[in-house]
Design an enzyme around this catalytic site. Structure first.
Site, PDB file in Angstrom:
ATOM      1  N   CYS A  65      -0.382  -8.558  -0.130  1.00 57.85           N
ATOM      2  CA  CYS A  65      -0.492  -7.955  -1.461  1.00 57.85           C
ATOM      3  C   CYS A  65      -1.817  -8.245  -2.150  1.00 57.85           C
ATOM      4  CB  CYS A  65       0.671  -8.429  -2.331  1.00 57.85           C
ATOM      5  SG  CYS A  65       2.268  -8.164  -1.549  1.00 57.85           S
ATOM      6  N   HIS A  85      -0.877 -10.574 -11.555  1.00 55.63           N
ATOM      7  CA  HIS A  85      -0.204 -10.098 -10.342  1.00 55.63           C
ATOM      8  C   HIS A  85       1.275  -9.857 -10.653  1.00 55.63           C
ATOM      9  CE1 HIS A  85       0.536  -9.521  -6.106  1.00 55.63           C
ATOM     10  NE2 HIS A  85       1.462 -10.471  -6.110  1.00 55.63           N
ATOM     11  N   GLU A  94       2.318 -18.137 -12.042  1.00 49.29           N
ATOM     12  CA  GLU A  94       1.067 -17.466 -12.389  1.00 49.29           C
ATOM     13  C   GLU A  94       0.699 -17.681 -13.852  1.00 49.29           C
ATOM     14  OE1 GLU A  94      -1.305 -13.194 -12.112  1.00 49.29           O
ATOM     15  OE2 GLU A  94       0.867 -13.231 -11.817  1.00 49.29           O
ATOM     16  N   LYS A 114       2.687  -3.776 -13.021  1.00 49.09           N
ATOM     17  CA  LYS A 114       3.748  -3.505 -12.043  1.00 49.09           C
ATOM     18  C   LYS A 114       5.070  -3.185 -12.725  1.00 49.09           C
ATOM     19  CE  LYS A 114       1.929  -6.283  -8.197  1.00 49.09           C
ATOM     20  NZ  LYS A 114       0.747  -6.897  -8.857  1.00 49.09           N
ATOM     21  N   HIS A 129       5.413  -2.451  -7.204  1.00 48.32           N
ATOM     22  CA  HIS A 129       4.441  -3.243  -6.454  1.00 48.32           C
ATOM     23  C   HIS A 129       3.963  -2.452  -5.244  1.00 48.32           C
ATOM     24  CE1 HIS A 129       2.255  -6.350  -4.682  1.00 48.32           C
ATOM     25  NE2 HIS A 129       3.171  -7.270  -4.486  1.00 48.32           N
ATOM     26  N   PHE A 171       1.706 -12.624   0.441  1.00 45.70           N
ATOM     27  CA  PHE A 171       2.380 -13.396   1.472  1.00 45.70           C
ATOM     28  C   PHE A 171       1.338 -13.953   2.442  1.00 45.70           C
ATOM     29  CE2 PHE A 171       6.889 -11.299   1.596  1.00 45.70           C
ATOM     30  CZ  PHE A 171       7.125 -11.755   0.319  1.00 45.70           C
TER      31      PHE A 171
END
Length: 410
Positions: free
Chosen positions: A163, A303, A314, A332, A337, A398
């Site tokens: 991502c 994010h 975050e 998002k 996403h 990831f």
């Protein structure tokens, strides 16, 4: 900015997303707070626990000629559409191909092609496969097709960092120009992963929201009721250019692509390090790379995927790196996403926030979670004040990938 460092600017934007088939329609929907998430109707939807996603608002088959579309995986279709938009937006310049580069990646690549081609091979044999099967499934296919179309010979690269892919691609493009390898680079990310196998796999990892009764409200970053991310698809592409080159041809400049920072958690293949130090350090490295101070940053596009743990980590990382003065949004909440495409479109949103001096509000943020100590944009878009402004776009993936890209006003 160091006196001997090449300044990199953004001169073109292109996107196709769940909110719109181009940048203008996507940005308008974002400022209006509209959701691009809808219930799925595919024949496999009853076999998975998650029945909604952010499907592209404009199907690529409506844009590309059928003979061309048949040679491309859906992710490549999105990338080519967005790249063409960005190139036209940059003025479709005449440029020496040896000084033009491409950096466009995908987190998953041509997964739709892989699955459908395997089924065809099993059912009807190898000789029924398209000769374009391999170019359709390979993750670097988008970069290859774009480079062929534009005659880009300075290098065609495909970063793959889950991502964080789109953001890392833009950072790599900045470096290509700074190093003298290119005068212009087309950079960003793409993804087309709305398929039963992917939805089932993410659901098995307990990563996705299961709010099937109200999908448009399922993606709710920083909200107490968040329960996972919502899958989306599309692409976001920018044209980067040395400022000298852009000024020489009279190009419109949206913003300065000031720098990027990278770290890796080295902690868990899918989970974030609870201390959030990787995200904090990525932002700090982006600031150093851009010759900025934390106090210069007025806005962060987080994010923020809407996962219970990720958003909290975050928010803490943003506060540790930048402080609590910057206003934070999480787009998002409306697009879902886009995985490898997320960093591309969210960089565009960050660029437009600076260029137009307005930050979209976070959708579905009804009840902010406890312990979120940053200034979240709620309810209505918020204006940015001042002349010299800086903003950061965060993208985490990831594998422990952390990328922050810093932009400033011209």
């Amino acid at each position: 900015m160091s006196k001997d460092r090449v300044r990199v600017v953004v001169t073109g934007l292109g996107a196709t997303t769940p909110l719109g088939g181009d940048v203008a329609s996507t940005w308008s929907a974002l400022l209006e707070g509209r959701s691009g998430i809808r219930t799925l109707t595919e024949d496999w939807v009853d076999t998975v626990p998650v029945k909604f996603a952010g499907v592209a608002a404009v199907d690529p088959g409506e844009v590309l000629p059928r003979p061309e579309a048949r040679r491309l995986d859906r992710a490549e279709q999105f990338a080519l559409i967005a790249a063409r938009q960005a190139w036209q937006d940059a003025g479709a310049p005449e440029v020496d191909g040896d000084r033009l580069g491409v950096v466009v990646g995908s987190g998953i690549g041509g997964i739709g092609t892989i699955l459908s081609a395997y089924d065809l091979y099993r059912e009807k044999g190898w000789n029924r496969l398209s000769p374009f099967t391999v170019p359709m499934l390979m993750p670097n296919g988008s970069a290859g097709w774009i480079s062929i179309e534009l005659g880009a010979k300075a290098g065609a690269h495909a970063t793959v960092s889950a991502c964080a892919t789109g953001a890392e691609s833009i950072g790599y493009g900045i470096d290509m120009i700074r190093s003298g390898r290119a005068d212009m680079v087309v950079a960003g990310g793409t993804e087309a992963a709305i398929h039963g196998l992917n939805v089932a796999s993410f659901a098995a990892a307990r990563a996705m929201s299961t709010r099937n009764d109200e999908p448009e409200r399922a993606s709710r970053p920083f909200d107490k009721g968040r329960d996972g991310f919502v899958l989306g698809e599309g692409a976001g592409i920018v044209v980067l250019e040395s400022e000298e080159h852009a000024l020489a041809r009279g190009a419109r400049i949206y913003a300065v692509a000031a720098g990027a920072g990278y770290t890796s958690d080295a902690f868990h293949i899918t989970g974030l390090d609870p201390d959030g130090k990787g995200g904090t350090e990525a932002m700090l490295r982006a600031l150093r790379n851009a010759d900025l101070a934390p106090s210069d940053v007025v806005h962060v596009n987080a994010h923020a995927t809407s996962t219970p743990l990720g958003d909290e980590i975050e928010a803490r990382a943003i506060k540790d790196a930048i402080g609590d003065h910057a206003i934070v949004t999480a787009t998002k909440s409306m697009t879902g996403h886009l995985l490898g495409g997320a960093g591309g479109i969210e960089s565009i949103f960050t660029i437009l926030a600076l260029h137009e001096r307005i930050v979209p509000a976070i959708a579905n943020l009804d009840d902010p979670a406890d312990g979120i100590e940053v200034d979240l944009v709620r309810g209505e878009p918020r204006k940015l004040e001042g002349d010299q402004l800086a903003a950061i776009n965060n993208s985490f993936g990831f594998g422990g990938h952390n990328v922050a890209v810093a932009f400033t006003t011209v």
